[in-house]
Design a protein around this motif. Structure first.
Motif, PDB file in Angstrom:
ATOM      1  N   THR A 193       0.828  -1.204   0.000  1.00  0.00           N
ATOM      2  CA  THR A 193       0.000   0.000   0.000  1.00  0.00           C
ATOM      3  C   THR A 193       0.864   1.256   0.000  1.00  0.00           C
ATOM      4  OG1 THR A 193      -1.787  -1.137   1.169  1.00  0.00           O
ATOM      5  CG2 THR A 193      -1.776   1.262   1.266  1.00  0.00           C
ATOM      6  N   ILE A 194       1.924   1.260   0.803  1.00  0.00           N
ATOM      7  CA  ILE A 194       2.818   2.419   0.845  1.00  0.00           C
ATOM      8  C   ILE A 194       3.454   2.652  -0.522  1.00  0.00           C
ATOM      9  CG2 ILE A 194       4.983   3.278   1.835  1.00  0.00           C
ATOM     10  CD1 ILE A 194       4.182   1.820   4.438  1.00  0.00           C
ATOM     11  N   GLY A 199       3.846   5.908  -5.270  1.00  0.00           N
ATOM     12  CA  GLY A 199       4.126   5.897  -6.691  1.00  0.00           C
ATOM     13  C   GLY A 199       5.535   5.453  -7.015  1.00  0.00           C
ATOM     14  N   GLN A 200       6.188   4.831  -6.076  1.00  0.00           N
ATOM     15  CA  GLN A 200       7.539   4.315  -6.280  1.00  0.00           C
ATOM     16  C   GLN A 200       7.800   3.191  -5.287  1.00  0.00           C
ATOM     17  OE1 GLN A 200       9.381   8.198  -5.080  1.00  0.00           O
ATOM     18  NE2 GLN A 200      10.639   6.925  -3.741  1.00  0.00           N
ATOM     19  N   GLU A 201       8.746   2.347  -5.627  1.00  0.00           N
ATOM     20  CA  GLU A 201       9.062   1.215  -4.762  1.00  0.00           C
ATOM     21  C   GLU A 201       9.713   1.691  -3.463  1.00  0.00           C
ATOM     22  OE1 GLU A 201       9.087  -2.652  -3.524  1.00  0.00           O
ATOM     23  OE2 GLU A 201       8.243  -1.898  -5.416  1.00  0.00           O
ATOM     24  N   ILE A 202       9.114   1.349  -2.345  1.00  0.00           N
ATOM     25  CA  ILE A 202       9.691   1.633  -1.031  1.00  0.00           C
ATOM     26  C   ILE A 202       9.791   0.298  -0.317  1.00  0.00           C
ATOM     27  CG2 ILE A 202       9.459   2.868   1.144  1.00  0.00           C
ATOM     28  CD1 ILE A 202       7.878   4.990  -0.281  1.00  0.00           C
ATOM     29  N   ARG A 204      10.916  -2.758   2.419  1.00  0.00           N
ATOM     30  CA  ARG A 204      10.667  -2.954   3.855  1.00  0.00           C
ATOM     31  C   ARG A 204      11.767  -2.354   4.730  1.00  0.00           C
ATOM     32  NH1 ARG A 204       7.079  -6.385   6.540  1.00  0.00           N
ATOM     33  NH2 ARG A 204       7.738  -7.090   8.608  1.00  0.00           N
ATOM     34  N   PRO A 205      13.054  -2.504   4.382  1.00  0.00           N
ATOM     35  CA  PRO A 205      14.087  -1.857   5.210  1.00  0.00           C
ATOM     36  C   PRO A 205      13.922  -0.339   5.286  1.00  0.00           C
ATOM     37  CG  PRO A 205      15.077  -3.541   3.832  1.00  0.00           C
ATOM     38  CD  PRO A 205      13.666  -3.393   3.365  1.00  0.00           C
ATOM     39  N   ALA A 206      13.542   0.278   4.176  1.00  0.00           N
ATOM     40  CA  ALA A 206      13.345   1.735   4.176  1.00  0.00           C
ATOM     41  C   ALA A 206      12.155   2.109   5.056  1.00  0.00           C
ATOM     42  CB  ALA A 206      13.135   2.238   2.750  1.00  0.00           C
ATOM     43  N   ILE A 207      11.102   1.314   4.990  1.00  0.00           N
ATOM     44  CA  ILE A 207       9.927   1.563   5.837  1.00  0.00           C
ATOM     45  C   ILE A 207      10.294   1.396   7.303  1.00  0.00           C
ATOM     46  CG2 ILE A 207       7.640   0.704   6.455  1.00  0.00           C
ATOM     47  CD1 ILE A 207       7.302  -0.068   3.483  1.00  0.00           C
ATOM     48  N   THR A 208      11.098   0.393   7.594  1.00  0.00           N
ATOM     49  CA  THR A 208      11.531   0.155   8.976  1.00  0.00           C
ATOM     50  C   THR A 208      12.327   1.338   9.505  1.00  0.00           C
ATOM     51  OG1 THR A 208      11.601  -2.236   8.591  1.00  0.00           O
ATOM     52  CG2 THR A 208      12.833  -1.397  10.486  1.00  0.00           C
TER      53      THR A 208
END
Length: 230
Positions: A193-194, A199-202, A204-208
């Protein structure tokens, strides 16, 4: 280990079943069933989980489920027991954080970091728990008693200290505790969802990393009257 039998499922009559000739009862087979059961129950919920699917995922004959556990309810309860056992391994680390000599905000940051790390490693546990949140009954009672409450009781003094210091605006530490864990688990599980919204690949490490910065940023270390950090 925490007693997960406090909230017991309805008793069921064990269905007869005999393992295939090539399969013999063993601890390894039981462990594989439990590992797969945690994932399948988390993905499909108790009612949607198939014992055949769980057995096949473990590479075992479905009769082995009856042999080791007797029923779906007992398998679910044993899966919870396995989760609790692994959680208890992390309890000393959390107690050391909460009872440490570091300033209050530093301990809050460390506790938040602890839960982010745990949630990132154990996604299947969040799913296992969240599937029961809207289904009051013996399973939710067992989850609350055996899984949610022990870590909350460890954290409660820290959250109350933060409330008393005016750092956390909450009427009760239970509300803050649930808010923090909910924010962590839901955010880490929302990468598709994020990515869509951004509108771009984010990944899991970046989200963390972002989650850690945002949550800890709400509680910046500030000097108290004598100049030391609160």
């Amino acid at each position: 280990m925490t007693d997960v039998l406090a909230s017991s499922p309805p008793r069921t009559t064990r269905r007869p079943g005999r393992p295939a000739a090539s399969q013999t009862p063993c601890a390894d087979g039981r462990s594989r069933l439990l590992e797969v059961a945690v994932t399948i129950f988390g993905q499909h919920g108790f009612d949607g989980a198939s014992l055949r699917t769980i057995a096949e995922g473990a590479g075992l004959d479905p009769a082995m489920v009856s042999h080791h556990f007797g029923s779906k309810a007992r398998l679910w309860q044993a899966a919870l027991g396995a989760i609790v056992e692994r959680q208890e391994e992390h309890a000393p680390t959390l107690r050391a954080i909460i009872g440490g000599a570091e300033p209050l905000v530093a301990r809050m940051h460390a506790a938040i970091d602890f839960f982010i790390g745990l949630a990132a490693q154990r996604r299947e546990v969040f799913l296992f728990f969240s599937r029961e949140l809207h289904s009051p009954g013996w399973r939710l009672d067992a989850l609350n008693t055996s899984l949610a409450e022990p870590f909350y009781r460890i954290c409660e003094p820290l959250w109350q200290e933060a409330i008393d210091a005016g750092i956390v605006q909450s009427q009760h530490p239970a509300v803050f505790h649930t808010l923090v864990l909910g924010a962590i688990c839901i955010t880490l599980d929302s990468s598709p969802t994020i990515t869509h919204l951004a509108g771009q690949e984010i990944d899991r490490p970046a989200i963390t990393r972002a989650l850690r910065a945002i949550l800890q940023g709400h509680f910046p270390a500030a000097p108290d009257a004598d100049g030391s950090a609160i």
